[in-house]
Design a protein around this motif. Structure first.
Motif, PDB file in Angstrom:
ATOM      1  N   ARG A   1       0.838  -1.198   0.000  1.00 47.13           N
ATOM      2  CA  ARG A   1       0.000   0.000   0.000  1.00 47.13           C
ATOM      3  C   ARG A   1       0.877   1.254   0.000  1.00 47.13           C
ATOM      4  O   ARG A   1       0.517   2.267  -0.601  1.00 47.13           O
ATOM      5  CB  ARG A   1      -0.928  -0.006   1.216  1.00 47.13           C
TER       6      ARG A   1
ATOM      7  N   THR B   1       1.983   1.664  -3.534  1.00 46.82           N
ATOM      8  CA  THR B   1       0.863   2.218  -4.300  1.00 46.82           C
ATOM      9  C   THR B   1       0.712   3.702  -4.024  1.00 46.82           C
ATOM     10  O   THR B   1       0.497   4.504  -4.940  1.00 46.82           O
ATOM     11  CB  THR B   1      -0.438   1.481  -3.936  1.00 46.82           C
TER      12      THR B   1
ATOM     13  N   VAL C   1      -3.860  -6.505  -6.530  1.00 42.32           N
ATOM     14  CA  VAL C   1      -4.774  -5.358  -6.515  1.00 42.32           C
ATOM     15  C   VAL C   1      -4.004  -4.070  -6.240  1.00 42.32           C
ATOM     16  O   VAL C   1      -4.220  -3.046  -6.910  1.00 42.32           O
ATOM     17  CB  VAL C   1      -5.883  -5.560  -5.455  1.00 42.32           C
ATOM     18  N   GLU C   2      -3.091  -4.106  -5.277  1.00 45.50           N
ATOM     19  CA  GLU C   2      -2.296  -2.917  -4.972  1.00 45.50           C
ATOM     20  C   GLU C   2      -1.413  -2.524  -6.157  1.00 45.50           C
ATOM     21  O   GLU C   2      -1.260  -1.339  -6.472  1.00 45.50           O
ATOM     22  CB  GLU C   2      -1.440  -3.143  -3.722  1.00 45.50           C
TER      23      GLU C   2
ATOM     24  N   LEU D   1      -2.826 -11.782 -11.570  1.00 45.23           N
ATOM     25  CA  LEU D   1      -3.334 -10.719 -12.426  1.00 45.23           C
ATOM     26  C   LEU D   1      -4.267 -11.309 -13.479  1.00 45.23           C
ATOM     27  O   LEU D   1      -4.221 -12.505 -13.763  1.00 45.23           O
ATOM     28  CB  LEU D   1      -2.176  -9.987 -13.107  1.00 45.23           C
TER      29      LEU D   1
ATOM     30  N   ARG E   1      -2.001  -3.031  -9.333  1.00 42.06           N
ATOM     31  CA  ARG E   1      -2.816  -2.422 -10.394  1.00 42.06           C
ATOM     32  C   ARG E   1      -3.238  -1.005 -10.028  1.00 42.06           C
ATOM     33  O   ARG E   1      -3.333  -0.137 -10.898  1.00 42.06           O
ATOM     34  CB  ARG E   1      -4.025  -3.309 -10.684  1.00 42.06           C
ATOM     35  N   LYS E   2      -3.463  -0.752  -8.744  1.00 44.75           N
ATOM     36  CA  LYS E   2      -3.736   0.625  -8.320  1.00 44.75           C
ATOM     37  C   LYS E   2      -2.513   1.507  -8.587  1.00 44.75           C
ATOM     38  O   LYS E   2      -2.636   2.638  -9.048  1.00 44.75           O
ATOM     39  CB  LYS E   2      -4.080   0.667  -6.832  1.00 44.75           C
TER      40      LYS E   2
ATOM     41  N   ASP F   1      -3.426 -12.263  -4.417  1.00 47.45           N
ATOM     42  CA  ASP F   1      -4.362 -11.431  -5.175  1.00 47.45           C
ATOM     43  C   ASP F   1      -4.465 -10.029  -4.578  1.00 47.45           C
ATOM     44  O   ASP F   1      -4.700  -9.059  -5.303  1.00 47.45           O
ATOM     45  CB  ASP F   1      -5.741 -12.083  -5.229  1.00 47.45           C
ATOM     46  N   ARG F   2      -4.236  -9.896  -3.253  1.00 47.06           N
ATOM     47  CA  ARG F   2      -4.295  -8.577  -2.627  1.00 47.06           C
ATOM     48  C   ARG F   2      -3.098  -7.727  -3.049  1.00 47.06           C
ATOM     49  O   ARG F   2      -3.214  -6.511  -3.230  1.00 47.06           O
ATOM     50  CB  ARG F   2      -4.351  -8.718  -1.105  1.00 47.06           C
TER      51      ARG F   2
END
Length: 387
Positions: free
Chosen positions: A133, A136, A173-174, A281, A176-177, A169-170
């Motif tokens: 995070r 990101t 997600v970060e 992804l 891709r953000k 997967d978490r």
């Protein structure tokens, strides 16, 4: 806004308050239920859906409502304890309906100075996903700088092995953000700075110490060049992912042939696939990463390719829907205009079709169609050069 129902006191909290203070429109509003019980909240909002394990979190119409991470003697202390337990100081704000602002002791100063700092020393121990995070955040807010404490705690997190058990997967997600931010290369830069490449981004391990190429062509490391190209194509997450993957093969180069990287395009295909698959992804991203590694050198030399090779390249990119992405990547990697004729060439070869009697002959039909398309490109380019 604060919402009152009996004993409930609900405040806007977290990154949404940060965005308001920065003059930005918050994308998501999160709420802190500073007083009241879960039972009272559900009585007031019966359609709320409970989630979360460590402390109570509810979702209602796409909005997140969370109870404090710790309880104090009164509402003021409860809010204070909650803010000190959040991830980063600049995310540790709460705003009441009357406009009263609650902040982490370092929150306003760090926000003013554009500093990203952990809210407390064990922030990554409590939730190791916060490492990604942070990466990101740096991609989304490039005007911020990492506080020395952030780097120190990231290194400690990695050294203690706390990153290994995060759900992949978490992390995806970060990532891709981060790829959607204005400076996506910062995602990679911060992970390198904090020694947090292992075990999820192992393909980049050591890449900051490998020259991207001979000095006359490159003045950065493989990692530095990759981050730079990611920044150049910012605005399209898929193109940024392709930029992230395009030179992965260079990390596989034998030390005795450096700073050259012969065959790095083919060598990068498997690492690109493994990285995308590990982070779970979407299939389109995984295939795009492979294509970026495999085809970026050929695409970058498009003007020198033989007509038949141009046909093969164009059809691969057309079928995968990646031509525009590859154009962006090559413009950043090799200079503007290297693929400027590709869209027109593709339009011409797509007009070509086999006569009915030469279709459905298997490999023979494929070879004839390729030859016809190659001739079309040769003729079309010849006429273009005469103009």
């Amino acid at each position: 806004m604060t919402k009152k129902h009996n004993n409930l006191k609900i405040l806007i909290a977290g990154g949404s308050v940060r965005d308001l203070l920065l003059g930005r429109t918050p994308k998501d509003l999160d709420y802190l239920i500073a007083s009241g019980s879960p039972e009272e909240f559900l009585a007031a909002f019966p359609k709320a859906r409970p989630v979360g394990k460590s402390y109570e979190i509810f979702y209602l119409k796409g909005l997140e409502f969370s109870f404090p991470r710790a309880r104090g003697a009164d509402i003021e202390e409860t809010i204070d304890l909650d803010l000190k337990a959040r991830d980063f100081t600049v995310n540790s704000f709460a705003l009441a309906e009357d406009g009263e602002l609650y902040a982490h002791p370092n929150g306003l100063e760090d926000l003013q100075n554009r500093i990203l700092r952990p809210s407390f020393p064990d922030t990554f121990k409590e939730d190791p996903l916060r490492v990604f995070r942070a990466a990101t955040f740096m991609a989304r807010f490039p005007e911020f700088s990492p506080h020395p404490d952030l780097i120190t705690e990231m290194k400690s997190c990695a050294a203690n092995g706390w990153l290994a058990d995060i759900a992949p997967d978490r992390i995806g997600v970060e990532l891709r953000k981060g790829l959607n931010g204005p400076k996506p290369g910062n995602f990679l830069r911060l992970l390198i700075q904090g020694n947090c490449l292992e075990p999820w981004f192992t393909e980049f391990t050591g890449a900051d110490d490998i020259p991207a190429g001979p000095p006359e062509y490159h003045d950065k490391s493989v990692a530095g060049h990759t981050a730079e190209i990611m920044d150049e194509v910012a605005g399209d997450p898929l193109s940024c992912w392709m930029a992230m993957c395009h030179d992965l093969g260079k990390a596989q180069t034998a030390p005795n042939i450096l700073p050259s990287h012969y065959g790095h395009d083919k060598a990068g295909m498997i690492p690109a696939k493994e990285l995308g698959s590990r982070l779970m992804l979407p299939v389109k991203f995984i295939r795009a990463g492979e294509s970026a590694a495999e085809l970026h050198m050929k695409a970058g030399n498009y003007q020198e390719l033989r007509p038949g090779t141009k046909v093969d390249l164009l059809m691969k990119l057309h079928v995968s829907g990646l031509l525009e992405n590859m154009i962006s990547l090559c413009n950043a990697d090799r200079g503007q205009g290297v693929l400027e004729n590709a869209p027109a060439d593709l339009a011409e070869i797509l007009k070509v079709s086999l006569p009915a009697h030469e279709r459905n002959l298997g490999k023979e039909s494929g070879e004839k169609l390729r030859n016809m398309r190659a001739m079309k490109i040769k003729t079309f380019n010849g006429s273009r050069n005469r103009i």
